[in-house]
Scaffold this motif. Structure first.
Motif: not given
Length: 141
Positions: A4-6, A9-10, A15, A75, A79, A81-82
């Motif tokens: 999982v690529l964070w 994400a916050d 993005q 990614n 969106q 994230r894997t």
């Protein structure tokens, strides 16, 4: 198995801005290095060892950036994230091989400049260029 690529994400509202910015940077890198590849091929005065090595360095740089940035753009755009274990291992292997090739080219370019600066009268003898089957080969004695 997936990783999982964070990453970002916050900050999901940034993005698309980041996607656009990284896409523009990627296109600038491709156009700049592509120009460095094409100009010495077109201009006969630039058929020297230095431009030969710069062309190869630009090609390695295009490959190096093309290993990571398209995946990052995908990614950011989707969106998702894997990344699978095989994709991660392949990407890491490519980055390591291209990084080693870049280091090797920099060492060869440093030797070329060393000979040109420290032995300017012997430089044409050490770096002999020969036309062989339509392409240039640079041989050291």
């Amino acid at each position: 198995m997936e990783f999982v690529l964070w990453g970002f994400a916050d900050v999901p509202h940034l993005q698309w801005f980041l996607f656009g910015m990284f896409f523009v940077i990627y296109m600038i890198i491709l156009l700049g290095n592509g120009t460095i590849l094409v100009i010495p091929k077109v201009e006969p005065a630039l058929h020297t060892p230095m431009y030969f090595f710069l062309g190869h360095f630009s090609f390695v740089e295009i490959c190096y950036v093309s290993v990571t940035l398209p995946r990052m753009l995908m990614n950011l755009g989707t969106q998702r994230r894997t990344i699978s274990l095989v994709s991660c291992a392949t990407q890491m292997c490519c980055v390591l091989v291209l990084g080693a090739a870049e280091c090797f080219l920099q060492a060869v370019m440093a030797y070329d400049r060393y000979v040109a600066i420290c032995n300017p009268l012997q430089y044409p003898l050490v770096m002999i260029h020969k036309a062989a089957s339509g392409s240039l080969e640079f041989l050291s004695r």
